[in-house]
Design a protein around this motif. Sequence first.
Motif, PDB file in Angstrom:
ATOM      1  N   ARG A 182       0.666  -5.822   1.092  1.00  0.00           N
ATOM      2  CA  ARG A 182      -0.470  -4.934   0.858  1.00  0.00           C
ATOM      3  C   ARG A 182      -0.022  -3.745   0.007  1.00  0.00           C
ATOM      4  O   ARG A 182       1.125  -3.303   0.074  1.00  0.00           O
ATOM      5  CB  ARG A 182      -1.045  -4.430   2.186  1.00  0.00           C
ATOM      6  CG  ARG A 182      -1.525  -5.528   3.114  1.00  0.00           C
ATOM      7  CD  ARG A 182      -2.642  -6.344   2.478  1.00  0.00           C
ATOM      8  NE  ARG A 182      -3.773  -5.515   2.073  1.00  0.00           N
ATOM      9  CZ  ARG A 182      -4.778  -5.186   2.888  1.00  0.00           C
ATOM     10  NH1 ARG A 182      -4.806  -5.636   4.128  1.00  0.00           N
ATOM     11  NH2 ARG A 182      -5.766  -4.429   2.449  1.00  0.00           N
ATOM     12  N   ASP A 185       1.738  -0.854   1.543  1.00  0.00           N
ATOM     13  CA  ASP A 185       3.165  -1.013   1.843  1.00  0.00           C
ATOM     14  C   ASP A 185       4.051  -0.622   0.664  1.00  0.00           C
ATOM     15  O   ASP A 185       5.279  -0.546   0.813  1.00  0.00           O
ATOM     16  CB  ASP A 185       3.465  -2.479   2.213  1.00  0.00           C
ATOM     17  CG  ASP A 185       2.701  -2.939   3.438  1.00  0.00           C
ATOM     18  OD1 ASP A 185       2.530  -2.132   4.372  1.00  0.00           O
ATOM     19  OD2 ASP A 185       2.258  -4.109   3.455  1.00  0.00           O
ATOM     20  N   ILE A 259       0.097 -10.344  -3.578  1.00  0.00           N
ATOM     21  CA  ILE A 259      -0.543  -9.118  -3.104  1.00  0.00           C
ATOM     22  C   ILE A 259      -1.866  -9.487  -2.456  1.00  0.00           C
ATOM     23  O   ILE A 259      -2.673 -10.211  -3.039  1.00  0.00           O
ATOM     24  CB  ILE A 259      -0.763  -8.127  -4.261  1.00  0.00           C
ATOM     25  CG1 ILE A 259       0.592  -7.732  -4.871  1.00  0.00           C
ATOM     26  CG2 ILE A 259      -1.508  -6.886  -3.778  1.00  0.00           C
ATOM     27  CD1 ILE A 259       0.466  -6.851  -6.095  1.00  0.00           C
ATOM     28  N   GLY A 260      -2.084  -8.984  -1.243  1.00  0.00           N
ATOM     29  CA  GLY A 260      -3.249  -9.397  -0.467  1.00  0.00           C
ATOM     30  C   GLY A 260      -4.524  -8.637  -0.754  1.00  0.00           C
ATOM     31  O   GLY A 260      -5.607  -9.079  -0.384  1.00  0.00           O
ATOM     32  N   ASP A 261      -4.448  -7.487  -1.425  1.00  0.00           N
ATOM     33  CA  ASP A 261      -5.649  -6.698  -1.694  1.00  0.00           C
ATOM     34  C   ASP A 261      -6.606  -7.482  -2.601  1.00  0.00           C
ATOM     35  O   ASP A 261      -6.187  -8.085  -3.599  1.00  0.00           O
ATOM     36  CB  ASP A 261      -5.268  -5.372  -2.330  1.00  0.00           C
ATOM     37  CG  ASP A 261      -4.396  -4.531  -1.410  1.00  0.00           C
ATOM     38  OD1 ASP A 261      -4.885  -3.509  -0.911  1.00  0.00           O
ATOM     39  OD2 ASP A 261      -3.226  -4.925  -1.182  1.00  0.00           O
TER      40      ASP A 261
END
Length: 304
Positions: A182, A185, A259-261
């Motif tokens: 994320r 982070d 990247i999870g966003d």
Amino acid sequence: MELRHLRYFVAVAEERNFTRAAERLHIAQPPLSRQVQQLEEILGVALIEKGSRPLRLTEAGQFFLAHAKPLLDQVRDLKAMTRRVGKLERTINAGFVASTLYGLLPDIIRRYREAHPEVEVTLHEMTTVEQMQALKEGRIDVGFGRLKSEDPSIRRILLRQEPMVVALFPGHRLAAGEGPVRLVDLVHEPLLVYPRTPRPSFADQVLALFSDANLRPDHVVEVRELQIAMGLVAAGQGISIVPASVQGMHHRNVVYRPIGDKHAFSPIFFSLRHLDRSPELEDMLEVIYAIYDDYGLPHNRESL
């Protein structure tokens, strides 16, 4: 009213000074003043406020400027395209940003050459901003870039949205994790962005990604180009957010994490002059879509 009237008036309006405009046009100031005065007589309205210092446009002048500039852009496009059509040989000069070279661009060019061996394709590395100018000047015929543009003389076709990933050195605390990282982070990590100039650039796209998530990186380091950013990542000097295609570099001292966003995507644009309907470019667009279909990649489909 002739094209020179538009060209002379636009120069005066942009420079806000007759002397500088004359220097830009490589003519003497008195003839320039006469041409602008003649334009006002033809139109029957004042375009420039008399005696204003610095020079100011009237309301009619502002209206005329807003419409004259697109007309001059179209004339320039017409000149470049007519020269292209008049050439006996069939060629495509393509500009590209470095990151696309590690993705599917080599496949696209190779397949296009196989399907159309009669067309000579030449590649030129340049930023998206440089591509816009090169297109308008006729130095390239198509550009593969990542930034949006509001230039009315350039048409942008969105090919696809490419996921972004974070590049880390192998010993980084996040390098061996599972699942996506994320943005929250990453805010305390030294963030390497590129290119330093010209701006706007992919660097601004990365910084906007954090801004859209209401985040601000503690330490941002601007570097000249992608390869330098990857070298510094490998040396443990920071992290970098890059398009997923950069993983094709296969740097032994760099690992990549998704990247999870939800907004962590970078667009890929196919840019060309607004009026260009060259069959060579239409054929290239079809090759691109065929390759995307072969790889099962989601993409937009649009004709010239």
